[in-house]
Structure formats: structure tokens, C-alpha cells
Design an enzyme around this catalytic site. Sequence first.
Site, PDB file in Angstrom:
ATOM      1  N   ASP A  23      -4.510   5.843   0.186  1.00 39.04           N
ATOM      2  CA  ASP A  23      -5.574   4.847   0.064  1.00 39.04           C
ATOM      3  C   ASP A  23      -6.798   5.425  -0.647  1.00 39.04           C
ATOM      4  OD1 ASP A  23      -4.106   2.900   1.391  1.00 39.04           O
ATOM      5  OD2 ASP A  23      -4.994   3.336   3.355  1.00 39.04           O
ATOM      6  N   HIS A  67       2.759   7.145   2.753  1.00 40.66           N
ATOM      7  CA  HIS A  67       1.488   6.439   2.706  1.00 40.66           C
ATOM      8  C   HIS A  67       0.338   7.357   3.139  1.00 40.66           C
ATOM      9  CE1 HIS A  67      -0.789   2.784   2.178  1.00 40.66           C
ATOM     10  NE2 HIS A  67      -1.451   3.065   3.287  1.00 40.66           N
ATOM     11  N   LYS A  68       0.566   8.125   4.174  1.00 44.07           N
ATOM     12  CA  LYS A  68      -0.400   9.123   4.633  1.00 44.07           C
ATOM     13  C   LYS A  68       0.379  10.275   5.258  1.00 44.07           C
ATOM     14  CE  LYS A  68      -3.823   5.622   6.043  1.00 44.07           C
ATOM     15  NZ  LYS A  68      -4.688   5.148   7.159  1.00 44.07           N
ATOM     16  N   TYR A  71       1.513   9.494   8.587  1.00 39.87           N
ATOM     17  CA  TYR A  71       2.596   8.512   8.669  1.00 39.87           C
ATOM     18  C   TYR A  71       3.812   9.055   7.918  1.00 39.87           C
ATOM     19  CZ  TYR A  71      -1.130   5.206   9.971  1.00 39.87           C
ATOM     20  OH  TYR A  71      -2.187   4.575  10.570  1.00 39.87           O
ATOM     21  N   ASP A  78       1.460  -1.731  -0.093  1.00 40.07           N
ATOM     22  CA  ASP A  78       0.074  -1.591  -0.539  1.00 40.07           C
ATOM     23  C   ASP A  78      -0.210  -0.189  -1.070  1.00 40.07           C
ATOM     24  OD1 ASP A  78       0.676  -2.121   2.270  1.00 40.07           O
ATOM     25  OD2 ASP A  78      -1.238  -1.221   2.770  1.00 40.07           O
ATOM     26  N   ARG A 148      -0.622 -10.054   2.189  1.00 42.28           N
ATOM     27  CA  ARG A 148      -1.514  -9.161   1.454  1.00 42.28           C
ATOM     28  C   ARG A 148      -0.770  -7.960   0.892  1.00 42.28           C
ATOM     29  NH1 ARG A 148      -5.461 -10.424   5.418  1.00 42.28           N
ATOM     30  NH2 ARG A 148      -5.409  -8.398   6.434  1.00 42.28           N
ATOM     31  N   TRP A 152      -0.785  -6.957  -2.982  1.00 45.86           N
ATOM     32  CA  TRP A 152      -1.159  -5.651  -3.535  1.00 45.86           C
ATOM     33  C   TRP A 152      -0.058  -5.120  -4.452  1.00 45.86           C
ATOM     34  CZ3 TRP A 152      -3.284  -4.852   1.866  1.00 45.86           C
ATOM     35  CH2 TRP A 152      -4.693  -4.795   1.856  1.00 45.86           C
TER      36      TRP A 152
END
Length: 230
Positions: A23, A67-68, A71, A78, A148, A152
Site C-alpha cells: 500500500d 500484500h504485506k 500477511y 487492490d 472496491r 482498484w
Amino acid sequence: MLIRWSMKTEVSKKYKLEDYNIDRVNSGKMLFRIYDYTGNEKYKKAIDLLRSQLDTHPRNEDGGFWHKKIYPYQMWLDGIYMGSPFMAEYARRYNQPEDFKDIVNQILTIARHTYDPSNGLYRHAVDISKEMFWADKETGQSKHVWGRALGWYAMAIVDVLDFMPLHQPGRDSVLMVLDNLLTRVTAIRDKETGLWYQVLDRSGDKGNYLESSCSAMFIYTLIKLHIKDI
């Protein structure tokens, strides 16, 4: 003023490369514009720092970015928006054409992992380890199609296409994913309002609702395709 936005506060203090949070990469798109306007090298250093994260960002065996770091083994739709358009613009600006192979892989890998054959849409996320409470024990997919997240993803693809070479291997496959996505979501658009529901695979169900953000994302994608020859 925008050009006085504090990089020390926003990047040096809050950003930590070792968090490996995709992100955080998305803000780099704004820094391109600020650097163009000011010519101040601190913005180029920030751009390079964000790009360097992608060199060591954790991946699954098929190359998909986590994603991270917190995670592990998870890809989210997204996350493609957060990382790939920045990576594509960097590649075009600073002559790193080999990055487009990676970008194509990110887009197609998550499409493969999140595709729901029952409706032709793409679910929000996948956990390759299948250990998360929300992960299907056979597919690793999350349970539903979140408006959403799919928005994205759609925006990520059309934004990446601004920079991707026309003859890039895999580009046609990316376009096929986008065509399928938009065909499917157009078919479930609310006929009365022209908007989309928060949970797309439960459109019209009691408790679901028409959601402005995903609707704006799909409209952005459709308008951009209409005005741009891809």
C-alpha cells in the site's frame, strides 16, 4: 502548498521499507509529478526508495507480491493498484523494460488465483497457504467479490496500459482479463441507478447496498478506455 508536502514526515518517519507493505508504494505516483515540477532531488530519492522495495518485497513461488509482510502468502486485488502502476511508470521513465514482464505476471497471477468460474468475476483475495480463516480450503480464495477491490484492479490495469509497450508479451492476456472484468460488471450494473453494489456477487440482496467508490472506479475505467486507444 503541495510542493512543500513534508517528505520527512510522510516517508522518513512513517514509511519503513522493511514493513513490506505494498500500500505504501502507491504514493510514489504523486512524487513523479512533484519531482517534475520542482526538480528537487529529494523527491527522486523518495521515488527510488519506494521502487527499491519491490526488488526485495516478499513473493509467492509464482512471483506474486504478498500484500504485506504481516500477511504472508496473500495477494489482494487492490494490491495490484498499489504497486503495478507505479512500477510501470518508473519502468517507462527510467528505461527498465524488463519490469513489464513482472507487471504482466502480477496482473495475470492474481486473476488466475481469484477467478470465480460461477460468475466470471474475481474475488477479493487469495491466501496461497490456505491458512487464513477466510480462505477457502481448496482454492485459498476469500468468500466474495468486493466492489472496491475489483474497482482498484480495473483501474490498475488501465493505468498500467498508459506505460506498457504495445508489443509487450502478455499484454493481450492482460487485455482479455480487463475485457472479461468489464463485461461481467457491466452485466450486473444496477439498471435504475447505473451504480454497483458493495458485494458484487450478491448484487440486489437484502443488506447489500449501492456503493459510490466502486461505482466511481468502474466509471473511471470505462471512460479511460473510451477516450484512449489501448
